[in-house]
Design a protein around this motif. Structure first.
Motif, short mmCIF file in Angstrom:
data_model
loop_
_atom_site.label_atom_id
_atom_site.label_comp_id
_atom_site.label_asym_id
_atom_site.label_seq_id
_atom_site.Cartn_x
_atom_site.Cartn_y
_atom_site.Cartn_z
N ARG A 105 0.79 -1.18 -0.08
CA ARG A 105 -0.08 0.18 -0.04
C ARG A 105 0.81 1.21 -0.14
NH1 ARG A 105 -2.56 -3.56 -1.12
NH2 ARG A 105 -4.36 -4.53 -0.06
N PHE A 106 0.38 2.13 -0.75
CA PHE A 106 1.33 3.62 -0.78
C PHE A 106 0.34 4.58 0.12
CE2 PHE A 106 1.82 1.28 -4.64
CZ PHE A 106 3.09 1.41 -4.94
N TYR A 107 1.19 5.41 0.59
CA TYR A 107 0.41 6.20 1.67
C TYR A 107 1.11 7.67 1.54
CZ TYR A 107 4.29 5.86 5.00
OH TYR A 107 5.57 5.92 5.56
N LYS A 108 0.33 8.71 2.14
CA LYS A 108 0.68 10.04 2.35
C LYS A 108 0.10 10.38 3.76
CE LYS A 108 -0.09 11.26 -2.51
NZ LYS A 108 -0.94 12.54 -3.43
N LEU A 109 1.09 10.90 4.60
CA LEU A 109 0.74 11.24 5.83
C LEU A 109 0.97 12.72 6.00
CD1 LEU A 109 0.24 10.21 8.62
CD2 LEU A 109 2.59 9.93 9.14
N ASP A 110 -0.32 13.31 6.53
CA ASP A 110 -0.25 14.76 6.68
C ASP A 110 -0.77 15.04 7.99
OD1 ASP A 110 -0.18 17.70 6.69
OD2 ASP A 110 -1.80 17.65 5.10
N GLY A 111 0.11 15.04 9.04
CA GLY A 111 -0.55 15.12 10.39
C GLY A 111 -1.24 14.22 11.02
N ASP A 112 -2.60 14.41 11.28
CA ASP A 112 -3.52 13.26 11.63
C ASP A 112 -4.24 12.74 10.66
OD1 ASP A 112 -2.58 13.38 14.19
OD2 ASP A 112 -4.11 15.01 15.21
N THR A 113 -3.90 13.08 9.21
CA THR A 113 -4.63 12.60 8.17
C THR A 113 -3.58 11.70 7.19
OG1 THR A 113 -6.22 14.57 7.90
CG2 THR A 113 -5.97 13.24 5.85
N LEU A 114 -4.16 10.39 7.12
CA LEU A 114 -3.55 9.36 6.39
C LEU A 114 -4.36 8.79 5.12
CD1 LEU A 114 -1.08 7.13 6.31
CD2 LEU A 114 -2.65 5.83 7.73
N PRO A 130 -12.04 -3.08 -15.08
CA PRO A 130 -11.04 -2.03 -15.59
C PRO A 130 -10.25 -1.63 -14.60
CG PRO A 130 -13.07 -0.87 -14.96
CD PRO A 130 -13.65 -2.34 -15.02
N ILE A 131 -8.92 -1.24 -14.99
CA ILE A 131 -7.87 -1.05 -14.19
C ILE A 131 -8.17 0.04 -13.30
CG2 ILE A 131 -5.16 -0.58 -13.91
CD1 ILE A 131 -5.63 -3.16 -15.00
N GLY A 132 -7.90 -0.05 -11.87
CA GLY A 132 -8.34 0.77 -10.95
C GLY A 132 -7.42 0.58 -9.47
N ARG A 133 -7.66 1.35 -8.52
CA ARG A 133 -7.30 1.43 -7.36
C ARG A 133 -8.18 1.88 -6.16
NH1 ARG A 133 -2.70 6.19 -6.81
NH2 ARG A 133 -4.23 8.03 -7.39
N ALA A 134 -7.93 1.52 -5.06
CA ALA A 134 -8.72 1.90 -3.80
C ALA A 134 -7.91 3.03 -3.44
CB ALA A 134 -9.04 0.98 -2.90
N VAL A 135 -8.77 4.05 -2.81
CA VAL A 135 -8.20 5.27 -2.08
C VAL A 135 -8.86 5.35 -0.92
CG1 VAL A 135 -7.80 7.55 -2.26
CG2 VAL A 135 -7.59 6.23 -4.29
N LEU A 136 -8.17 5.32 0.56
CA LEU A 136 -8.75 5.12 1.51
C LEU A 136 -8.45 6.24 2.53
CD1 LEU A 136 -8.25 1.91 0.79
CD2 LEU A 136 -9.59 1.73 2.82
N ASN A 137 -9.13 7.15 3.06
CA ASN A 137 -8.61 8.23 3.95
C ASN A 137 -9.05 8.03 5.38
OD1 ASN A 137 -7.82 10.57 2.11
ND2 ASN A 137 -9.58 9.82 1.32
N PHE A 138 -7.97 8.04 6.22
CA PHE A 138 -8.20 7.78 7.48
C PHE A 138 -7.62 9.14 8.43
CE2 PHE A 138 -7.01 3.91 5.86
CZ PHE A 138 -7.99 2.85 6.47
N ARG A 139 -8.09 9.17 9.72
CA ARG A 139 -8.07 10.22 10.77
C ARG A 139 -7.41 9.61 11.98
NH1 ARG A 139 -12.36 13.53 10.13
NH2 ARG A 139 -11.44 14.19 8.20
N ARG A 140 -6.58 10.10 12.51
CA ARG A 140 -6.19 9.47 13.68
C ARG A 140 -6.94 9.70 14.85
NH1 ARG A 140 -0.91 8.32 15.04
NH2 ARG A 140 -0.12 9.69 13.75
N GLU A 141 -7.17 8.58 15.57
CA GLU A 141 -8.07 8.51 16.80
C GLU A 141 -7.51 9.04 17.95
OE1 GLU A 141 -11.23 5.17 16.27
OE2 GLU A 141 -9.40 4.05 16.65
#
Length: 141
Positions: A105-114, A130-141
């Motif tokens: 999995r690739f990730y971008k971390l910006d403070g409390d947002t992943l 078709p070719i695609g990807r999933a994009v999940l956004n998380f927030r630190r608990e």
């Protein structure tokens, strides 16, 4: 572990999950606007993730149970960091085919947002795969 690794440690709450098609860049929310889920990175090198669709009902028939399986993603394993990605060696999963595999999995971390991205691959949720990807956004608990 490096300093970069420790920024991921802890519990993350799922804010959104979208699929993105590679050719058109079209995004959709196949599991609803507010799917449920958590991602946990332990300081011991283990991660766990559980994601379910927004609307699910208890199942007591084969069809309903199959529907629950198709709206669930969960796995755990030891992870390592390599640049802007984490690779998990799966030792337990909702899908037996993943056990023993490595999931990248690739990730971008910006403070409390992943933000977490899968690799580009055939999308089983869209007709014609078709070719695609999933994009999940998380927030630190």
């Amino acid at each position: 572990m490096s300093e970069r690794d420790t920024r991921l440690h802890g519990s993350w709450w799922l804010v959104s999950m979208e699929t993105e098609l590679q050719d058109s860049k079209e995004r959709s929310q196949p599991w609803g606007a507010k799917p449920n889920g958590h991602l946990i990175f332990g300081s011991d090198g283990r991660m766990m993730v559980l994601v379910t669709a927004e609307t699910r009902e208890p199942g007591n028939t084969d069809d309903k149970l199959l529907g629950l399986f198709r709206t669930l993603m969960a796995y755990t394993g030891r992870y390592r960091i390599d640049g802007n990605r984490f690779i998990t060696k799966i030792d337990s999963s909702w899908n037996e085919a993943w056990n023993g595999s490595e999931q990248e999995r690739f990730y971008k971390l910006d403070g409390d947002t992943l933000e977490v991205f899968t690799a580009w691959m055939p999308n089983p949720l869209v007709s014609g795969n078709p070719i695609g990807r999933a994009v999940l956004n998380f927030r630190r608990e």
